[in-house]
Scaffold this active site. Structure first.
Site, short mmCIF file in Angstrom:
data_model
loop_
_atom_site.label_atom_id
_atom_site.label_comp_id
_atom_site.label_asym_id
_atom_site.label_seq_id
_atom_site.Cartn_x
_atom_site.Cartn_y
_atom_site.Cartn_z
N PHE A 107 0.86 -1.18 0.00
CA PHE A 107 0.00 0.00 0.00
C PHE A 107 0.89 1.22 0.00
O PHE A 107 1.70 1.41 0.91
CB PHE A 107 -0.93 0.04 1.22
CG PHE A 107 -1.82 1.25 1.22
CD1 PHE A 107 -2.98 1.27 0.47
CD2 PHE A 107 -1.49 2.38 1.96
CE1 PHE A 107 -3.81 2.41 0.46
CE2 PHE A 107 -2.31 3.50 1.95
CZ PHE A 107 -3.47 3.52 1.20
N ASP A 144 9.41 2.46 1.12
CA ASP A 144 8.29 3.20 1.70
C ASP A 144 8.28 2.91 3.20
O ASP A 144 7.87 1.85 3.65
CB ASP A 144 7.00 2.71 1.04
CG ASP A 144 5.73 3.33 1.65
OD1 ASP A 144 5.83 3.94 2.74
OD2 ASP A 144 4.66 3.18 1.04
N LYS A 147 3.33 9.74 8.42
CA LYS A 147 2.65 9.32 9.64
C LYS A 147 3.21 9.93 10.93
O LYS A 147 2.78 10.97 11.37
CB LYS A 147 2.60 7.79 9.71
CG LYS A 147 1.57 7.19 8.74
CD LYS A 147 1.31 5.75 9.02
CE LYS A 147 0.28 5.14 8.07
NZ LYS A 147 -1.08 5.64 8.27
#
Length: 388
Positions: free
Chosen positions: A128, A213, A242
């Site tokens: 993702f 990532d 995040k």
């Protein structure tokens, strides 16, 4: 009032209005132990005093001025990132999707200039990378692409953790390999030991860029500052977001200088990216992570949590596997546990379930052993209440 919102979230029946440490409170004053932390965002806990102080002081001086000018806070945060990662140059944006979009653009620009257009990116099944069209194209989960055709081309998806499949996919059009050191959104999947080292070696042998990532795995979440450090598989391009500013919207891409040079003035930009307010939150967050030895705390508390879950597994055979690193933990069940987030509200705990059978636990990294014990006890109660 939800009639004014687009229907893009299946929201739980609770409205949160306050948070401190590992706890949040709803509009009625009920408290909840937060084992989600905004989906691995509030790693220092809610309203950490150092971050609150930094944002408050900066808000009194300057919110925004544009990247047309030097922003000293950007320079300071970029230095902190590089000093805790690898030699590189940093681009700031506002989210993980934007950071990954920037990484894809940088990779393509580099490959078009230096590799005669060999710019295809190999990505992984179960990955993702975001909700923009390019990051959806790189995401190895078909459900995120449904209804959004035409999807951008230039990506090939291979099984995660399978070195042979990766090698077979490399051809004269390949320019980069993109992956997460641990896959979060598909259920906290940890690749086989040595996999990242092998991928790094493959990139070196074939002259490919390695894009990691670390949007969810970065910032001490896994018991290392960045998850690639477990195997020393240093990337050429890395993204983060995040937990970078403990809840303030910030994303970043860092690239080694030889790759970063492919971006020149005008080739990429972000209006809000790197504004003084966001940068102040990021500086306070990383400084606190270093000062308070949060990396080690994440490692130790992660082992404590997983030990408690392993003990729970002995009592509840429906638990198939407990996996993860640091405080990024997945609990795999052999049955549907979709009701757990709602069940948790009744017990006073926030829980997140993926694919209807995987419990993802990503609490604040400052969570105490006592709070972990409370979480285990509440999950045990939920299992018993459901006859599991």
């Amino acid at each position: 009032m939800t009639q004014y919102l687009m229907n893009t979230y299946a929201r739980l029946p609770v409205a949160l209005v306050k948070g401190r440490g590992a706890w949040v409170w709803d509009v009625d004053g009920k408290s909840y132990l937060d084992m989600v932390s905004g989906i691995a965002v509030c790693s220092l806990g809610h309203c950490h005093p150092d971050v609150v102080k930094a944002v408050s002081e900066q808000a009194e001086n300057l919110f925004h001025c544009s990247n047309l000018y030097r922003i000293p806070q950007q320079e300071q945060l970029a230095e902190l990132i590089v000093n805790n990662a690898f030699d590189g140059r940093v681009f700031f944006c506002n989210s993980g999707a934007e950071a990954n979009e920037a990484a894809i653009k940088l990779s393509r620009r580099y490959c078009n200039e230096r590799k005669q257009g060999a710019a295809k990116i190999i990505a992984m099944e179960g990955s993702f990378h975001g909700r923009t069209l390019a990051t959806v194209a790189a995401t190895g989960q078909a459900k995120f692409r449904q209804g959004f055709d035409p999807i951008p081309s230039g990506f090939e998806i291979v099984p995660y953790g399978n070195v042979d499949a990766l090698i077979d996919a490399i051809d004269e059009e390949t320019g980069a390999i993109m992956l997460e050191p641990i896959q979060g959104e598909s259920g906290v999947h940890v690749p086989p030991e040595g996999y990242l080292r092998q991928v790094r070696k493959i990139c070196d042998e074939h002259g490919l860029l390695l894009i990691l990532d670390e949007v969810q795995t970065g910032m001490a979440r896994t018991g290392r500052f960045f998850a690639y450090m477990y195997e020393g598989a240093e990337p050429d391009i890395m993204t983060m977001a995040k937990a970078l500013a403990n809840g303030f919207p910030v994303g970043a891409m860092v690239a080694k200088p030889f790759v970063a040079d492919a971006f020149t003035p005008g080739s990429h930009a972000s209006t809000f990216g790197g504004n003084p307010l966001a940068m102040s939150a990021g500086i306070a967050t990383i400084s606190t992570i270093v000062k308070d030895n949060i990396v080690e705390k994440s490692l130790q508390q992660g082992m404590y949590l997983m030990h408690g879950l392993d003990e729970l597994k002995e009592v509840h055979p429906c638990i198939q596997e407990v996996r993860g690193k640091g405080l990024m933990v997945g609990v795999d069940f052999d049955t549907d546990i979709s009701s757990f987030p709602v069940d948790g509200l009744g017990k006073g705990i926030l829980l997140n379930v993926i694919k209807g059978r995987i419990l993802r636990l990503v609490p604040p990294l400052i969570i105490s052993s006592r709070e972990i014990d409370q979480a285990i006890e509440m999950i045990d109660d939920i299992l018993k209440d459901n006859g599991l």
